[in-house]
Enzyme design. Structure first.
Site, mmCIF file in Angstrom:
data_model
loop_
_atom_site.group_PDB
_atom_site.id
_atom_site.type_symbol
_atom_site.label_atom_id
_atom_site.label_comp_id
_atom_site.label_asym_id
_atom_site.label_seq_id
_atom_site.Cartn_x
_atom_site.Cartn_y
_atom_site.Cartn_z
ATOM 1 N N LYS A 54 0.833 -1.216 0.000
ATOM 2 C CA LYS A 54 0.000 0.000 0.000
ATOM 3 C C LYS A 54 0.860 1.256 0.000
ATOM 4 C CE LYS A 54 -2.095 -0.979 3.862
ATOM 5 N NZ LYS A 54 -1.594 -2.335 4.070
ATOM 6 N N THR A 55 1.873 1.280 0.870
ATOM 7 C CA THR A 55 2.671 2.505 1.002
ATOM 8 C C THR A 55 3.446 2.782 -0.281
ATOM 9 O OG1 THR A 55 2.904 1.967 3.343
ATOM 10 C CG2 THR A 55 4.310 3.707 2.503
ATOM 11 N N LYS A 82 -1.653 9.026 6.214
ATOM 12 C CA LYS A 82 -1.680 7.694 6.826
ATOM 13 C C LYS A 82 -2.427 7.937 8.130
ATOM 14 C CE LYS A 82 -0.503 3.374 7.797
ATOM 15 N NZ LYS A 82 -0.650 2.166 6.963
ATOM 16 N N SER A 118 0.492 1.834 13.281
ATOM 17 C CA SER A 118 1.007 1.149 14.465
ATOM 18 C C SER A 118 2.430 0.708 14.142
ATOM 19 C CB SER A 118 0.098 -0.019 14.839
ATOM 20 O OG SER A 118 -0.098 -0.853 13.724
ATOM 21 N N ASP A 166 5.503 4.745 7.323
ATOM 22 C CA ASP A 166 4.631 4.945 6.161
ATOM 23 C C ASP A 166 4.407 6.431 5.902
ATOM 24 O OD1 ASP A 166 4.507 2.224 6.286
ATOM 25 O OD2 ASP A 166 2.327 2.090 6.335
ATOM 26 N N ASN A 175 1.236 -5.534 -7.181
ATOM 27 C CA ASN A 175 2.556 -5.038 -6.765
ATOM 28 C C ASN A 175 3.585 -6.165 -6.765
ATOM 29 O OD1 ASN A 175 4.428 -3.134 -5.776
ATOM 30 N ND2 ASN A 175 4.129 -3.913 -3.701
ATOM 31 N N SER A 179 11.510 -2.575 -6.929
ATOM 32 C CA SER A 179 12.659 -1.725 -7.245
ATOM 33 C C SER A 179 13.623 -1.730 -6.068
ATOM 34 C CB SER A 179 12.199 -0.289 -7.513
ATOM 35 O OG SER A 179 13.293 0.596 -7.389
HETATM 36 N N1 ATP Z 1 7.517 -2.338 -5.607
HETATM 37 C C1 ATP Z 1 8.349 -2.426 -4.552
HETATM 38 N N2 ATP Z 1 9.683 -2.221 -4.687
HETATM 39 C C2 ATP Z 1 10.522 -2.314 -3.630
HETATM 40 N N3 ATP Z 1 10.117 -2.625 -2.377
HETATM 41 C C3 ATP Z 1 8.800 -2.830 -2.183
HETATM 42 C C4 ATP Z 1 7.854 -2.744 -3.245
HETATM 43 N N4 ATP Z 1 6.636 -3.002 -2.744
HETATM 44 C C5 ATP Z 1 6.804 -3.245 -1.434
HETATM 45 N N5 ATP Z 1 8.100 -3.141 -1.082
HETATM 46 C C6 ATP Z 1 8.659 -3.332 0.283
HETATM 47 O O1 ATP Z 1 7.883 -4.359 0.907
HETATM 48 C C7 ATP Z 1 7.512 -3.989 2.220
HETATM 49 C C8 ATP Z 1 5.972 -3.910 2.298
HETATM 50 O O2 ATP Z 1 5.502 -2.872 1.445
HETATM 51 P P1 ATP Z 1 4.575 -1.699 2.021
HETATM 52 O O3 ATP Z 1 5.192 -1.125 3.265
HETATM 53 O O4 ATP Z 1 4.297 -0.751 0.908
HETATM 54 O O5 ATP Z 1 3.279 -2.560 2.394
HETATM 55 P P2 ATP Z 1 1.963 -2.041 3.135
HETATM 56 O O6 ATP Z 1 0.812 -2.772 2.520
HETATM 57 O O7 ATP Z 1 1.911 -0.567 3.109
HETATM 58 O O8 ATP Z 1 2.192 -2.571 4.621
HETATM 59 P P3 ATP Z 1 1.411 -2.064 5.971
HETATM 60 O O9 ATP Z 1 0.171 -2.888 6.038
HETATM 61 O O10 ATP Z 1 2.421 -2.412 7.041
HETATM 62 O O11 ATP Z 1 1.159 -0.608 5.851
HETATM 63 C C9 ATP Z 1 8.225 -2.678 2.518
HETATM 64 O O12 ATP Z 1 9.444 -2.960 3.167
HETATM 65 C C10 ATP Z 1 8.490 -2.070 1.135
HETATM 66 O O13 ATP Z 1 9.656 -1.269 1.122
HETATM 67 MG MG MG Z 2 1.985 0.764 4.688
#
Ligand code: ATP
Ligand code: MG
Length: 248
Positions: A15-16, A37, A41, A55, A177, A210
């Site tokens: 998501k982030t 955001k 947590s 985030d 993703n 990436s």
């Molecule tokens: N396209 C990408 N390229 C590089 N790293 C990624 C990519 N997508 C996700 N990640 C890495 O994977 C991990 C999870 O991604 P992200 O934090 O965006 O998930 P999230 O759904 O926002 O999680 P949360 O529920 O904790 O908010 C992070 O460490 C992020 O840096």
């Molecule tokens: Mg996130």
């Protein structure tokens, strides 16, 4: 109000990164983009001694939002790495959801477009029985669902879209993703096709992994270019703008 609420089929799906990519891509097109955001947590104490959400820091960097805005960008930050309702109870904190939505409205008044990241998936408890779906409804932005490209994602995505719709929410698109175009085979390609067929929601992007991007390290290099290349930014912008007059 114009913008997007970024949710996912699960926690840690991206998501982030996807929200940051959308914000960075639209900012690079010269648009004014705010980020939020609302609740986080697993906060960590930063160099200044404040509890900070990775985030929020990442999203603000991606969108170029100044540090001074952090209290509005992330009004609730809890230390335990638990769903916010439980993290709050463990910390003896009361979450005022009205204050969270008020922070959203203040930010939304300052920016042309808002990108709001949810928490976990649609049914994560934020405060007592108030779920992410309730917050998405209160904020009133269309949803972008981030999903994994691998086995199991059809089930998770269909359930997420169906639940969101039953809660009266609009799902505008899905982004897959960590998509690996070179290695994508029948599994990944049929997942994308099935998600579109079973949900009638378009896949608006396939974002690769990436090495230059990291949420924990706050690294946002190349995000805008990735958004232009791998997301359907035109369609995403249209969805965001299309919401402008729906709710104020
Ligand atoms: N396209 C990408 N390229 C590089 N790293 C990624 C990519 N997508 C996700 N990640 C890495 O994977 C991990 C999870 O991604 P992200 O934090 O965006 O998930 P999230 O759904 O926002 O999680 P949360 O529920 O904790 O908010 C992070 O460490 C992020 O840096
Ligand atoms: Mg996130």
């Amino acid at each position: 109000m114009a913008g997007l609420f970024v949710t996912a089929t699960d926690t840690e799906v991206g998501k982030t990164v996807v929200a940051g990519a959308v914000a960075a891509g639209l900012r690079a097109r010269g648009l004014s983009v705010g980020v939020m955001k609302p609740l986080a947590s697993g906060g960590v104490v930063d160099a200044a001694g404040y509890l900070a959400a990775e985030d929020a820091v990442f999203l603000m960097r991606a969108a170029g939002v100044p540090e001074i805005e952090r209290p509005l960008v992330n009004p609730v930050c809890l230390a335990p790495a638990l769903t916010p309702a439980v993290a709050a109870a463990e910390s003896g904190v009361t979450i005022e959801m009205a204050a969270v939505t008020a922070a959203y409205r203040r930010l939304a008044a300052r920016y042309r477009l808002m990108v709001v990241e949810g928490v976990g998936g649609m049914a994560a408890p934020l405060w007592e029985d108030y779920l992410v779906a309730d917050l998405a409804g209160a904020i009133g932005l269309p949803l972008l669902v981030v999903a994994r490209p691998n086995l199991g994602t059809i089930n998770h995505t269909v359930l997420t879209v169906d639940y969101a719709r039953r809660r009266g929410l609009t799902v505008a698109g899905v982004v897959l993703n960590c998509w690996d175009e070179a290695r994508a085979g029948v599994l990944e390609r049929s997942n994308a096709a099935y998600i579109e067929r079973l949900t009638a929601v378009p896949v608006l992007g396939r974002l690769p992994r990436s090495a230059a991007v990291s949420v924990p390290a706050g690294r946002t290099e190349g995000l805008a270019a990735m958004a232009e290349k791998y997301l359907d930014l035109d369609a995403i912008f249209k969805v965001m703008e299309g919401n402008r007059h729906e709710r104020c």
